[in-house]
Design an enzyme around this catalytic site. Structure first.
Site, PDB file in Angstrom:
ATOM      1  N   ARG A 165       0.830  -1.216   0.000  1.00  0.00           N
ATOM      2  CA  ARG A 165       0.000   0.000   0.000  1.00  0.00           C
ATOM      3  C   ARG A 165       0.866   1.269   0.000  1.00  0.00           C
ATOM      4  O   ARG A 165       0.544   2.261   0.655  1.00  0.00           O
ATOM      5  CB  ARG A 165      -0.933   0.040   1.220  1.00  0.00           C
ATOM      6  CG  ARG A 165      -1.804  -1.161   1.393  1.00  0.00           C
ATOM      7  CD  ARG A 165      -2.957  -1.234   0.412  1.00  0.00           C
ATOM      8  NE  ARG A 165      -3.849  -2.309   0.788  1.00  0.00           N
ATOM      9  CZ  ARG A 165      -3.772  -3.557   0.316  1.00  0.00           C
ATOM     10  NH1 ARG A 165      -2.868  -3.865  -0.600  1.00  0.00           N
ATOM     11  NH2 ARG A 165      -4.598  -4.479   0.725  1.00  0.00           N
ATOM     12  N   SER A 240     -10.501   0.324   3.985  1.00  0.00           N
ATOM     13  CA  SER A 240      -9.675   0.069   5.175  1.00  0.00           C
ATOM     14  C   SER A 240      -9.013   1.367   5.617  1.00  0.00           C
ATOM     15  O   SER A 240      -8.318   1.999   4.814  1.00  0.00           O
ATOM     16  CB  SER A 240      -8.579  -0.945   4.852  1.00  0.00           C
ATOM     17  OG  SER A 240      -9.141  -2.091   4.279  1.00  0.00           O
ATOM     18  N   GLU A 336      -3.932   4.197   6.444  1.00  0.00           N
ATOM     19  CA  GLU A 336      -3.787   3.987   5.004  1.00  0.00           C
ATOM     20  C   GLU A 336      -4.414   5.146   4.225  1.00  0.00           C
ATOM     21  O   GLU A 336      -3.928   5.542   3.171  1.00  0.00           O
ATOM     22  CB  GLU A 336      -4.481   2.669   4.619  1.00  0.00           C
ATOM     23  CG  GLU A 336      -4.385   2.341   3.159  1.00  0.00           C
ATOM     24  CD  GLU A 336      -5.038   1.011   2.795  1.00  0.00           C
ATOM     25  OE1 GLU A 336      -4.660  -0.020   3.380  1.00  0.00           O
ATOM     26  OE2 GLU A 336      -5.930   1.021   1.926  1.00  0.00           O
TER      27      GLU A 336
HETATM   28  P1  FAD Z   1      -8.431   9.607  -4.454  1.00  0.00           P
HETATM   29  O1  FAD Z   1      -9.059   9.222  -3.161  1.00  0.00           O
HETATM   30  O2  FAD Z   1      -9.109  10.640  -5.274  1.00  0.00           O
HETATM   31  O3  FAD Z   1      -6.942  10.055  -4.182  1.00  0.00           O
HETATM   32  C1  FAD Z   1      -6.080   9.306  -3.355  1.00  0.00           C
HETATM   33  C2  FAD Z   1      -4.697   9.987  -3.349  1.00  0.00           C
HETATM   34  O4  FAD Z   1      -4.111   9.912  -4.625  1.00  0.00           O
HETATM   35  C3  FAD Z   1      -4.763  11.480  -3.027  1.00  0.00           C
HETATM   36  O5  FAD Z   1      -3.578  11.804  -2.329  1.00  0.00           O
HETATM   37  C4  FAD Z   1      -4.769  12.161  -4.396  1.00  0.00           C
HETATM   38  O6  FAD Z   1      -4.229  13.464  -4.349  1.00  0.00           O
HETATM   39  C5  FAD Z   1      -3.892  11.219  -5.184  1.00  0.00           C
HETATM   40  N1  FAD Z   1      -4.240  11.101  -6.605  1.00  0.00           N
HETATM   41  C6  FAD Z   1      -5.406  10.644  -7.130  1.00  0.00           C
HETATM   42  N2  FAD Z   1      -5.336  10.611  -8.471  1.00  0.00           N
HETATM   43  C7  FAD Z   1      -4.087  11.045  -8.796  1.00  0.00           C
HETATM   44  C8  FAD Z   1      -3.406  11.269 -10.037  1.00  0.00           C
HETATM   45  N3  FAD Z   1      -3.978  11.026 -11.221  1.00  0.00           N
HETATM   46  N4  FAD Z   1      -2.143  11.759  -9.987  1.00  0.00           N
HETATM   47  C9  FAD Z   1      -1.537  12.024  -8.817  1.00  0.00           C
HETATM   48  N5  FAD Z   1      -2.134  11.858  -7.624  1.00  0.00           N
HETATM   49  C10 FAD Z   1      -3.383  11.369  -7.609  1.00  0.00           C
HETATM   50  N6  FAD Z   1      -7.773   0.152  -1.831  1.00  0.00           N
HETATM   51  C11 FAD Z   1      -7.034  -0.978  -2.075  1.00  0.00           C
HETATM   52  O7  FAD Z   1      -5.816  -0.885  -2.284  1.00  0.00           O
HETATM   53  N7  FAD Z   1      -7.614  -2.200  -2.084  1.00  0.00           N
HETATM   54  C12 FAD Z   1      -8.940  -2.387  -1.870  1.00  0.00           C
HETATM   55  O8  FAD Z   1      -9.414  -3.515  -1.913  1.00  0.00           O
HETATM   56  C13 FAD Z   1      -9.742  -1.229  -1.605  1.00  0.00           C
HETATM   57  N8  FAD Z   1     -11.053  -1.352  -1.321  1.00  0.00           N
HETATM   58  C14 FAD Z   1     -11.801  -0.244  -1.045  1.00  0.00           C
HETATM   59  C15 FAD Z   1     -13.160  -0.407  -0.745  1.00  0.00           C
HETATM   60  C16 FAD Z   1     -13.950   0.698  -0.462  1.00  0.00           C
HETATM   61  C17 FAD Z   1     -15.407   0.516  -0.140  1.00  0.00           C
HETATM   62  C18 FAD Z   1     -13.379   1.997  -0.514  1.00  0.00           C
HETATM   63  C19 FAD Z   1     -14.229   3.207  -0.254  1.00  0.00           C
HETATM   64  C20 FAD Z   1     -12.028   2.175  -0.774  1.00  0.00           C
HETATM   65  C21 FAD Z   1     -11.217   1.035  -1.044  1.00  0.00           C
HETATM   66  N9  FAD Z   1      -9.843   1.158  -1.326  1.00  0.00           N
HETATM   67  C22 FAD Z   1      -9.097   0.035  -1.600  1.00  0.00           C
HETATM   68  C23 FAD Z   1      -9.194   2.473  -1.319  1.00  0.00           C
HETATM   69  C24 FAD Z   1      -9.314   3.222  -2.698  1.00  0.00           C
HETATM   70  O9  FAD Z   1     -10.364   2.712  -3.455  1.00  0.00           O
HETATM   71  C25 FAD Z   1      -8.046   3.122  -3.522  1.00  0.00           C
HETATM   72  O10 FAD Z   1      -6.941   3.606  -2.793  1.00  0.00           O
HETATM   73  C26 FAD Z   1      -8.148   3.888  -4.847  1.00  0.00           C
HETATM   74  O11 FAD Z   1      -7.020   3.650  -5.651  1.00  0.00           O
HETATM   75  C27 FAD Z   1      -8.299   5.405  -4.658  1.00  0.00           C
HETATM   76  O12 FAD Z   1      -8.590   5.972  -5.923  1.00  0.00           O
HETATM   77  P2  FAD Z   1      -9.247   7.396  -6.066  1.00  0.00           P
HETATM   78  O13 FAD Z   1      -9.263   7.739  -7.518  1.00  0.00           O
HETATM   79  O14 FAD Z   1     -10.540   7.435  -5.374  1.00  0.00           O
HETATM   80  O15 FAD Z   1      -8.181   8.286  -5.319  1.00  0.00           O
HETATM   81  P1  NAP Z   2     -10.265 -10.945   4.719  1.00  0.00           P
HETATM   82  O1  NAP Z   2     -10.372 -11.842   3.525  1.00  0.00           O
HETATM   83  O2  NAP Z   2     -11.306 -10.993   5.778  1.00  0.00           O
HETATM   84  O3  NAP Z   2      -8.843 -11.124   5.398  1.00  0.00           O
HETATM   85  C1  NAP Z   2      -8.434 -10.304   6.497  1.00  0.00           C
HETATM   86  C2  NAP Z   2      -7.012  -9.864   6.293  1.00  0.00           C
HETATM   87  O4  NAP Z   2      -6.188 -11.003   6.232  1.00  0.00           O
HETATM   88  C3  NAP Z   2      -6.872  -9.125   4.997  1.00  0.00           C
HETATM   89  O5  NAP Z   2      -6.665  -7.796   5.325  1.00  0.00           O
HETATM   90  C4  NAP Z   2      -5.701  -9.780   4.266  1.00  0.00           C
HETATM   91  O6  NAP Z   2      -4.568  -8.933   4.148  1.00  0.00           O
HETATM   92  C5  NAP Z   2      -5.286 -10.933   5.147  1.00  0.00           C
HETATM   93  N1  NAP Z   2      -5.325 -12.209   4.403  1.00  0.00           N
HETATM   94  C6  NAP Z   2      -6.402 -12.984   4.113  1.00  0.00           C
HETATM   95  N2  NAP Z   2      -6.020 -14.098   3.459  1.00  0.00           N
HETATM   96  C7  NAP Z   2      -4.672 -14.015   3.320  1.00  0.00           C
HETATM   97  C8  NAP Z   2      -3.695 -14.849   2.735  1.00  0.00           C
HETATM   98  N3  NAP Z   2      -4.010 -16.007   2.158  1.00  0.00           N
HETATM   99  N4  NAP Z   2      -2.396 -14.438   2.767  1.00  0.00           N
HETATM  100  C9  NAP Z   2      -2.050 -13.269   3.326  1.00  0.00           C
HETATM  101  N5  NAP Z   2      -2.939 -12.434   3.905  1.00  0.00           N
HETATM  102  C10 NAP Z   2      -4.231 -12.801   3.915  1.00  0.00           C
HETATM  103  O7  NAP Z   2     -10.135  -9.431   4.218  1.00  0.00           O
HETATM  104  P2  NAP Z   2     -11.229  -8.394   3.724  1.00  0.00           P
HETATM  105  O8  NAP Z   2     -11.241  -7.278   4.668  1.00  0.00           O
HETATM  106  O9  NAP Z   2     -12.500  -9.086   3.350  1.00  0.00           O
HETATM  107  O10 NAP Z   2     -10.531  -7.884   2.393  1.00  0.00           O
HETATM  108  C11 NAP Z   2     -10.310  -8.755   1.312  1.00  0.00           C
HETATM  109  C12 NAP Z   2      -9.220  -8.188   0.422  1.00  0.00           C
HETATM  110  O11 NAP Z   2      -9.634  -6.921  -0.101  1.00  0.00           O
HETATM  111  C13 NAP Z   2      -7.915  -7.935   1.172  1.00  0.00           C
HETATM  112  O12 NAP Z   2      -6.840  -8.223   0.317  1.00  0.00           O
HETATM  113  C14 NAP Z   2      -7.967  -6.462   1.501  1.00  0.00           C
HETATM  114  O13 NAP Z   2      -6.692  -5.863   1.561  1.00  0.00           O
HETATM  115  C15 NAP Z   2      -8.758  -5.900   0.320  1.00  0.00           C
HETATM  116  N6  NAP Z   2      -9.503  -4.702   0.748  1.00  0.00           N
HETATM  117  C16 NAP Z   2      -8.814  -3.543   0.893  1.00  0.00           C
HETATM  118  C17 NAP Z   2      -9.465  -2.391   1.276  1.00  0.00           C
HETATM  119  C18 NAP Z   2      -8.715  -1.093   1.350  1.00  0.00           C
HETATM  120  O14 NAP Z   2      -9.344  -0.066   1.486  1.00  0.00           O
HETATM  121  N7  NAP Z   2      -7.416  -1.105   1.282  1.00  0.00           N
HETATM  122  C19 NAP Z   2     -10.828  -2.428   1.565  1.00  0.00           C
HETATM  123  C20 NAP Z   2     -11.490  -3.632   1.456  1.00  0.00           C
HETATM  124  C21 NAP Z   2     -10.819  -4.788   1.039  1.00  0.00           C
HETATM  125  P3  NAP Z   2      -4.316  -7.843   2.995  1.00  0.00           P
HETATM  126  O15 NAP Z   2      -5.216  -6.711   3.321  1.00  0.00           O
HETATM  127  O16 NAP Z   2      -2.878  -7.507   3.184  1.00  0.00           O
HETATM  128  O17 NAP Z   2      -4.617  -8.469   1.674  1.00  0.00           O
END
Ligand code: FAD
Ligand code: NAP
Length: 340
Positions: A165, A240, A336
Site C-alpha cells: 500500500r 480500510s 492507510e
Molecule cells: P483519491 O481518493 O481521489 O486520491 C487518493 C490519493 O491519490 C490522493 O492523495 C490524491 O491526491 C492522489 N491522486 C489521485 N489521483 C491522482 C493522479 N492522477 N495523480 C496524482 N495523484 C493522484 N484500496 C485498495 O488498495 N484495495 C482495496 O481492496 C480497496 N477497497 C476499497 C473499498 C472501499 C469501499 C473503498 C471506499 C475504498 C477502497 N480502497 C481500496 C481504497 C481506494 O479505493 C483506492 O486507494 C483507490 O485507488 C483510490 O482511488 P481514487 O481515484 O478514489 O483516489
Molecule cells: P479478509 O479476507 O477478511 O482477510 C483479512 C485480512 O487477512 C486481509 O486484510 C488480508 O490482508 C489478510 N489475508 C487474508 N487471506 C490471506 C492470505 N491467504 N495471505 C495473506 N494475507 C491474507 O479481508 P477483507 O477485509 O474481506 O478484504 C479482502 C481483500 O480486499 C484484502 O486483500 C484487503 O486488503 C482488500 N480490501 C482492501 C481495502 C482497502 O481499502 N485497502 C478495503 C477492502 C478490502 P491484505 O489486506 O494484506 O490483503
C-alpha cells in the site's frame, strides 16, 4: 474548454461524504485542460490538489487549493505478442470499468482487483491490492506531469518503488505529480489464476464453478466484496482505514499467549502480517459509535461517517484506536487513508 468553479463543494466528490469546500475546482478532460489549469494556478499562485474518485481521502479542513478533478478518459491497446498485451489507460478511467474492459477482452491479471473504487490514476499511488494481487504485479510504467514545471516524465516500476500500500508518490514525491496514464502488461493466454486468498475458493464453489477462469474469479470477488464491505453510497467510508501491520514474529507470539486465535500471515524473515481488523475487533471497537463517527459493525477496519461527522471526528477516532491498540497489543497501526 476548461471551467473553474469557485468555492466548490467537495461533498459528492469524496466517499466519506465530507462537506468541505475547495477555493477552486476544475474538471480536466483533455491535455489542453491540464495546460490551462497549470496556467491558472501560475497566475493565481495557488497550490494544486489532485482528486480522482475521492475514495482514499479524508478531508479534515477546507481546501485552500485548486482542485484538479482528473477525468482523462481512454483505454488503448499499445502492443501485443502471443502471450501478452500492453494496455494504456488514461488516469480518469474508473478502475473497475477498466477491469471489466480487460475481462471482456479476456486479458488477465486484474480480476482479483475487481470492484475497488476510484480511478486508474490513483491505482499506483498506494499500489492498490486485494485478494493476493497488487497493481505492481501487472504494472509496466506510468506517465506523469510535474506540477512545478508542467513537464512530462515516464516512471518505470522500479522508480515507483512499490511496497505494501505504498509507492514513491505517497512518500518523497507526494503532491508533486499528476499521473496521466498508466501502462499495464496483462496476459492473453495461460492466465495465472489466484484463488487461494480469502474466501475466493468458497465463493467459486457456491457459484458452482467447476473450472475457474478470470471472469469467474472477478465475479466471486465482486460477490464477496458486495456482501462484506459497506457501500459508500449508503454509508460514508474510504475502505480500510489502517494498513495491516507487519511486525516481528516475537510480538505475534506474545499476543498469541493471551489470544490463541490471533490472525497472522508470514511476511518475510522473522516477520508476520497481523490483521488490523482482528486487533481492532479484539480491542472491543467493532460497532463503536461516537456521534456520527464510527467503526463499522461488520468490518472493524473500516471507519464510517453515519452522516454528519466531520473529518476531525473521524481522525480523532482513528487516533483513539491507534493509542488503544498500542496499549493493548504493543502494535502501532498506520493510517492507510490520505488525510488532508
Ligand atoms: P483519491 O481518493 O481521489 O486520491 C487518493 C490519493 O491519490 C490522493 O492523495 C490524491 O491526491 C492522489 N491522486 C489521485 N489521483 C491522482 C493522479 N492522477 N495523480 C496524482 N495523484 C493522484 N484500496 C485498495 O488498495 N484495495 C482495496 O481492496 C480497496 N477497497 C476499497 C473499498 C472501499 C469501499 C473503498 C471506499 C475504498 C477502497 N480502497 C481500496 C481504497 C481506494 O479505493 C483506492 O486507494 C483507490 O485507488 C483510490 O482511488 P481514487 O481515484 O478514489 O483516489
Ligand atoms: P479478509 O479476507 O477478511 O482477510 C483479512 C485480512 O487477512 C486481509 O486484510 C488480508 O490482508 C489478510 N489475508 C487474508 N487471506 C490471506 C492470505 N491467504 N495471505 C495473506 N494475507 C491474507 O479481508 P477483507 O477485509 O474481506 O478484504 C479482502 C481483500 O480486499 C484484502 O486483500 C484487503 O486488503 C482488500 N480490501 C482492501 C481495502 C482497502 O481499502 N485497502 C478495503 C477492502 C478490502 P491484505 O489486506 O494484506 O490483503
Amino acid at each position: 474548454m476548461m471551467n473553474i468553479i469557485e468555492a466548490a463543494s467537495l461533498k459528492k466528490l469524496n466517499t466519506f461524504g465530507m462537506d468541505v469546500k475547495a477555493d477552486y475546482l476544475s474538471e480536466v478532460n483533455t491535455s489542453e485542460d491540464i495546460e490551462q489549469v497549470l496556467e491558472f494556478r501560475e497566475k493565481k499562485n495557488i497550490p494544486l490538489f489532485i482528486l480522482g474518485g475521492g475514495s482514499n481521502i479524508l478531508f479534515s479542513r477546507e481546501i485552500h487549493e485548486l482542485v484538479l478533478l482528473n477525468r482523462l478518459k481512454g483505454i488503448e491497446l499499445i502492443e501485443e505478442n502471443q502471450k501478452h498485451v500492453w494496455v494504456q489507460a488514461n488516469a480518469g478511467e474508473n478502475w473497475h470499468e477498466f477491469v471489466l474492459f480487460c475481462l471482456k477482452n479476456n486479458w488477465g491479471g486484474v480480476e482479483n482487483l475487481s470492484l475497488i473504487p476510484g480511478n486508474v490514476g490513483a491505482s499506483p499511488m498506494q499500489n492498490i491490492g486485494a485478494y493476493g494481487v497488487e497493481i505492481k504485479d501487472v504494472f509496466h510504467s506510468l506517465e506523469a506531469i510535474n506540477l512545478k514545471d508542467g513537464k512530462a516524465k515516464e516512471f518505470s516500476a522500479e522508480e515507483c518503488r512499490f511496497g505494501y500500500r505504498e509507492s514513491v508518490f505517497k512518500q518523497e514525491e507526494k503532491g508533486k505529480w499528476l499521473i496521466t496514464k498508466v501502462n499495464f502488461k496483462l496476459t492473453k493466454v495461460d492466465h495465472i489464476l489466484k484463488t487461494g486468498y480469502g474466501a475466493i475458493t468458497t465463493e467459486l464453489e457456491a457459484m458452482h464453478v467447476k473450472t475457474a477462469n478470470i471472469q469467474a474469479i472477478s465475479e466471486a470477488v465482486i460477490r464477496i466484496r458486495r456482501s462484506k464491505l459497506p457501500n459508500p453510497e449508503e454509508i460514508g467510508n474510504a475502505g480500510s482505514f489502517f494498513k495491516n501491520p507487519v511486525v516481528d514474529i516475537s510480538i505475534m507470539q506474545q499476543i498469541k499467549r493471551q489470544h490463541p486465535d490471533v490472525v497472522s500471515y508470514p511476511a518475510g524473515e522473522n516477520q508476520v502480517k497481523l490483521a488490523a481488523g482482528w486487533l481492532i475487533e479484539k480491542a472491543g471497537w467493532k460497532g463503536y459509535r461516537k456521534g456520527d463517527a464510527g467503526v463499522h459493525k461488520n468490518q472493524a477496519l473500516v471507519l464510517v461517517n453515519y452522516g454528519q461527522a466531520n473529518g476531525n471526528e473521524i481522525s480523532d477516532l482513528a487516533d483513539s484506536l491507534i493509542e488503544d491498540i498500542q496499549k493493548k497489543f504493543g502494535v502501532m497501526l498506520e493510517k492507510e487513508v490520505n488525510i488532508y
